[in-house]
Design an enzyme around this catalytic site. Sequence first.
Site, PDB file in Angstrom:
ATOM      1  CG  HIS A  38      21.648 -36.096  -2.012  1.00 22.78           C
ATOM      2  ND1 HIS A  38      21.289 -34.778  -1.918  1.00 22.78           N
ATOM      3  CD2 HIS A  38      22.882 -36.179  -1.445  1.00 22.78           C
ATOM      4  CE1 HIS A  38      22.269 -34.086  -1.350  1.00 22.78           C
ATOM      5  NE2 HIS A  38      23.239 -34.923  -1.049  1.00 22.78           N
ATOM      6  CD  GLU A  71      22.211 -30.684   3.047  1.00 21.48           C
ATOM      7  OE1 GLU A  71      21.143 -30.440   3.639  1.00 21.48           O
ATOM      8  OE2 GLU A  71      22.306 -30.754   1.810  1.00 21.48           O
ATOM      9  CG  HIS A 109      27.241 -37.616  -1.884  1.00 19.98           C
ATOM     10  ND1 HIS A 109      27.787 -36.484  -2.452  1.00 19.98           N
ATOM     11  CD2 HIS A 109      26.263 -37.167  -1.051  1.00 19.98           C
ATOM     12  CE1 HIS A 109      27.174 -35.399  -1.985  1.00 19.98           C
ATOM     13  NE2 HIS A 109      26.257 -35.786  -1.128  1.00 19.98           N
ATOM     14  CG  HIS A 127      24.961 -36.070   3.859  1.00 20.01           C
ATOM     15  ND1 HIS A 127      24.100 -36.943   3.215  1.00 20.01           N
ATOM     16  CD2 HIS A 127      25.325 -35.153   2.930  1.00 20.01           C
ATOM     17  CE1 HIS A 127      23.943 -36.540   1.958  1.00 20.01           C
ATOM     18  NE2 HIS A 127      24.681 -35.466   1.757  1.00 20.01           N
ATOM     19  CD  GLU A 184      29.045 -60.765  10.725  1.00 19.03           C
ATOM     20  OE1 GLU A 184      29.855 -60.144  10.024  1.00 19.03           O
ATOM     21  OE2 GLU A 184      29.344 -61.345  11.763  1.00 19.03           O
TER      22      GLU A 184
HETATM   23  O1  2HA Z   1      27.434 -30.324   1.680  1.00 21.09           O
HETATM   24  O2  2HA Z   1      26.625 -33.215   0.443  1.00 21.09           O
HETATM   25  O3  2HA Z   1      24.083 -32.500   0.603  1.00 21.09           O
HETATM   26  C1  2HA Z   1      27.461 -31.069   0.526  1.00 21.09           C
HETATM   27  C2  2HA Z   1      26.386 -32.054   0.491  1.00 21.09           C
HETATM   28  C3  2HA Z   1      25.016 -31.526   0.518  1.00 21.09           C
HETATM   29 ZN    ZN Z   2      25.000 -34.492  -0.080  1.00 18.13          ZN
END
Ligand code: 2HA
Ligand code: ZN
Length: 270
Positions: free
Chosen positions: A210, A116, A141, A139, A169
Amino acid sequence: MENILQAKFLKEMCQTTANMYRLGWDERNGGNISYLLDEKEVGKYLDLEKVIREIPIGFEAKELAGKIFIVTGTGKYFKNVESDPETNLGIVRIKADGKTAELLWGYKDGGRFTSEFPAHMMSHIARLKVDPDNRVVMHCHPTNLLAMNFVHELDDRSFTRSLWQMCTECIVVFPDGVGVLPWMLCGNNAIGEATANKMKEYRVVVWGLHGVYGAGKDMDETFGLIETVEKAAEIYMLTAHLPRVNTITDENLVTIAEAFKVNYRKDFID
Ligand code: 2HA
Ligand code: ZN
């Protein structure tokens, strides 16, 4: 030269990836972080003339020429960063042509930065234009936020409103709201461009079905931003199927935003 394992930025990368793993936001190789470093600071630990190897970037990041980032590696597990940072992390400098990165440290097993990388670099470019102090792009999840993606419409305004309504808040922590992208293929320039486009307006961008991207001036701020969004999503998921008896009203939202003097998205208030 000082020992890089003692560098504050390296410790922050180790602690943050460990924390995110512990919270269940980064299963397997999920998630990635890039952190813009100060050249003088890196110079205390590394000979900046010594390039280990060059890595093609896959797009032109001319705006970032000369800048140095520490970035999680592709295929690497957040779970393992703390015990072996030199394999799971890398420090790279963007070359003048913007197309190549020079590896200064890390990716010891011959690895490279996260798949990414385009989304990260394009997000840095977009955020630095809005906020010259932006340093971190993250990033991951987060479980409840991802769950919410399956039961809530994917629209900036309504998604932001639902999150703001879940914790008093929230509007103070992310007054600029949350941008939401539809499901897209990850790991390419197209999702990078779409993310960076949202990053012109938002510090949080949901990748539909995602995960999430967050940006901020330091690790704590960026982590705290995602943590707050995830907390709101958790409350949403705990209550979405139950009759709503009480609610944080739009009037409440305006009252708190004005009391804390934050520049909130007025067009997201009814
Ligand atoms: O690199 O989360 O979106 C692993 C991820 C890709
Ligand atoms: Zn990811």
